[in-house]
Design a protein around this motif. Structure first.
Motif, short mmCIF file in Angstrom:
data_model
loop_
_atom_site.label_atom_id
_atom_site.label_comp_id
_atom_site.label_asym_id
_atom_site.label_seq_id
_atom_site.Cartn_x
_atom_site.Cartn_y
_atom_site.Cartn_z
N ALA A 392 -26.32 69.18 15.11
CA ALA A 392 -27.62 68.73 14.60
C ALA A 392 -28.13 67.54 15.40
O ALA A 392 -29.32 67.46 15.74
CB ALA A 392 -27.49 68.36 13.12
N ALA A 393 -27.23 66.59 15.74
CA ALA A 393 -27.62 65.42 16.52
C ALA A 393 -28.15 65.83 17.90
O ALA A 393 -29.14 65.28 18.40
CB ALA A 393 -26.41 64.49 16.67
N LYS A 394 -27.49 66.82 18.49
CA LYS A 394 -27.92 67.32 19.81
C LYS A 394 -29.31 67.96 19.71
O LYS A 394 -30.19 67.71 20.56
CB LYS A 394 -26.91 68.33 20.33
N LEU A 403 -36.48 59.36 17.70
CA LEU A 403 -36.25 59.20 16.26
C LEU A 403 -35.36 58.00 16.00
O LEU A 403 -34.26 57.89 16.56
CB LEU A 403 -35.60 60.48 15.70
N VAL A 404 -35.82 57.10 15.14
CA VAL A 404 -35.12 55.82 14.92
C VAL A 404 -33.77 56.01 14.25
O VAL A 404 -32.74 55.53 14.73
CB VAL A 404 -36.01 54.87 14.07
N ASN A 405 -33.73 56.72 13.13
CA ASN A 405 -32.49 56.89 12.36
C ASN A 405 -31.84 58.25 12.67
O ASN A 405 -31.49 59.01 11.76
CB ASN A 405 -32.77 56.76 10.86
N ALA A 406 -31.68 58.55 13.95
CA ALA A 406 -31.25 59.88 14.39
C ALA A 406 -29.88 60.27 13.81
O ALA A 406 -29.70 61.43 13.39
CB ALA A 406 -31.20 59.93 15.91
N ASN A 559 -38.37 62.30 8.40
CA ASN A 559 -38.69 62.47 9.83
C ASN A 559 -37.57 63.26 10.49
O ASN A 559 -36.39 63.07 10.18
CB ASN A 559 -38.83 61.12 10.53
N MET A 560 -37.92 64.14 11.40
CA MET A 560 -36.91 64.93 12.11
C MET A 560 -37.28 65.05 13.58
O MET A 560 -38.43 64.92 13.94
CB MET A 560 -36.78 66.32 11.49
#
Length: 560
Positions: A392-394, A403-406, A559-560
């Motif tokens: 998901a992070a990738k 994105l700030v809070n990735a 946010n995404m």
């Protein structure tokens, strides 16, 4: 609402012998839009009314009148109803805005208590993907029950007792390595357990040795009890980390061993009621009248079995919580066991025995085969969750590198993907484990729902929408499929709970997201004449998606 109105009118037209509930069950929702929004088939009435379905349809349709019905047509024995779209949208949104967060709630569970027996991993074994099912299904059912007004008690009934622990004690004392145990206790305990399983196939004497160690445990042998307590301590620590990741809590965590000193009273009670019989040295309750095998209460070597503990636990929970329903969220392979437990309680004249429900579910499969700790074939849940978060992070980095809070979002997306992949399936079906299918941003996945939710958040922010001042008269025809689907939420919540099937809610959310994205693709929202009305609808969708995901145990990032 419209189904009830139509059913009431048709029942009134037909006369007293036709109940509204029966009529409502016949009402259909046509798949094709040109067949209307509701349809009533007249074929079941032909025999009793001694008329053709077409004639019956013509006679009934001429008498159907209500502001909610814009047009009534008859085609081939069907009565097709077209709803007044503006009226329905206005009514539905006004209903929603009365109390947005409570939309879809019910009160039929008010004053009632439901106890859920769920999750129940075994100590000294890894928390596998197989344990995920009971955990997330039980959590979703608890949330659905609360939405319907029930008070719920979630019990994590840890598997910390039974013959398998005798096997584990024997295996550890034979092959265990102290240093490995200190470094990675669960991994080492799994290694010796699997080794014991393979060795016992070659030499059945190992099985007898395992039984002896379990008997020592039951008799409070100091060495056996000390090791067992240590196995339990390290296991619970590891389980707690996984529950934190899943965002799932319990009202009570209790092991089967809690009932060790309480089973004697249960056995005595069965003896006093004349239900216990000797069978090859063991004690059983016969269930011939129920066409079930005898329920084993105590083995010939004097040790108890999990049926004895479950009987004792059920009596204890009824005394403690006075539940109206007790749900056992356990795999379908335990169906016979729960049938036996319920019927033993009924034979013992416990009037509440029918309040016990076995909420069965299918297996978690890997490459089409059942996962098994004994065979050493399993996917560890923590590893699967961490891998899902990594993927998901990738994906997030590729789509939104700023994105700030990735990392926080990656956790919400990754964990949500794993949970939703389970819950979107009918619980009775088997589920194939596949990270690739779980994490796509398109199709029937949690990331698709989360992305849709984030899109609604963005639109509402850009439009400076204030939910305290909604506009409810939506005229855009492109919004109609979305409005119709959105309004089904209360009905879906009720059905999902009453049928113990969270997949009904999961599929509904997918329908809402699909209709929203189609609507948005073909409709100008910001800057249009209907901007505030359309934003009012989008806010309703926003709240419903978030509430639905929350009930399923999934977070909704903005946010995404």
């Amino acid at each position: 609402m419209e189904k009830q109105i139509l059913a009431l009118q048709i029942a009134h037209i037909l006369g007293e012998e036709y109940q509204r509930e029966w009529v409502q069950q016949l009402i259909e929702v046509p798949k094709q839009q040109d067949h209307g929004d509701l349809a009533f088939p007249c074929f079941p009435l032909a025999k009793s009314l001694k008329k053709s379905p077409g004639l019956i349809a013509d006679e009934i349709s001429s008498q159907i009148k209500h502001p909610i019905f814009k047009e009534v047509q008859t085609v081939g024995g069907y009565i097709n109803i077209f709803l007044d779209q503006v009226f329905v949208a206005d009514h539905g949104l006004k209903q929603f805005y009365q109390e947005p967060e409570a939309y879809g709630s019910h009160e039929f569970g008010k004053g009632k208590t439901i106890v859920l027996d769920m999750s129940a991993p075994n100590i000294a074994k890894p928390f596998s993907m197989g344990h995920l099912r009971s955990t997330v299904i039980g959590n979703a059912l608890s949330n659905l029950a609360q939405k319907c007004g029930y008070k719920t008690v979630k019990i994590n009934y840890i598997g910390d007792y039974g013959t398998q622990f005798g096997k584990l004690l024997a295996a550890y004392l034979k092959w265990g390595e102290e240093e490995s145990l200190k470094q990675n206790p669960i991994q080492e305990l799994t290694r010796v357990y699997v080794k014991f399983h393979h060795a016992s196939k070659e030499d059945p004497a190992f099985i007898d040795e395992g039984r002896e160690w379990f008997k020592k445990l039951e008799n409070n042998d100091q060495e056996a009890v000390t090791l067992w307590k240590w196995f339990k301590s390290v296991s619970l620590e590891e389980f707690e980390e996984i529950y934190k990741l899943l965002g799932i809590t319990f009202d009570l965590t209790r092991g089967e061993a809690y009932y060790n000193d309480k089973m004697g009273a249960t056995i005595d009670m069965l003896q006093e009621k004349g239900l216990l019989e000797e069978s090859e040295g063991a004690q059983v309750v016969r269930l011939d009248e129920e066409k079930l095998p005898p329920c084993l209460i105590r083995k010939s070597n004097g040790t108890t079995i999990y049926a004895t503990r479950d009987l004792t636990a059920a009596i204890d929970r009824k005394q403690t919580y006075d539940f109206d329903e007790a749900l056992y969220v356990v795999g379908h392979e335990q169906t016979l066991h729960f049938q036996q437990v319920k019927h033993v309680l009924k034979k013992a004249e416990f009037s509440w025995a029918d309040q016990l429900r076995h909420i069965s579910f299918g297996m978690m499969l890997q490459d089409g085969k059942k996962m098994s700790t004994r065979q050493g074939k399993t996917v560890l849940l923590e590893q699967a969750l961490q891998e899902a978060i990594s993927v998901a992070a990738k994906n997030i980095k590729e789509k939104n590198p700023d994105l700030v809070n990735a990392q926080e979002v990656a956790e919400q997306v990754g964990v949500g993907a794993v949970i939703f992949h389970d819950l979107k399936h009918d619980r009775r079906n088997d589920v194939e484990f596949s990270l690739e299918n779980m994490l796509t941003f398109e199709g029937h996945t949690a990331p698709y729902l989360q992305y849709t939710y984030a899109r609604t958040v963005s639109l509402l922010e850009r439009g400076n929408f204030d939910p305290k001042h909604p506009v409810t008269d939506v005229h855009a025809e492109t919004a109609w499929p979305l409005i119709k689907t959105f309004r089904l939420f209360p009905e879906v919540i009720e059905k999902a709970y009453k049928e113990y099937d969270p997949s009904k809610l999961a599929r509904h959310l997918l329908d809402v997201a699909s209709h929203f994205n189609k609507f948005y693709a073909h409709t100008k929202v910001l800057g249009s004449e209907e901007e505030q009305a359309l934003l009012s609808l989008i806010y309703a969708v926003n709240v419903q998606l978030k509430e639905g995901l929350t009930i399923l145990g999934i977070q909704a990032p903005e946010n995404m």
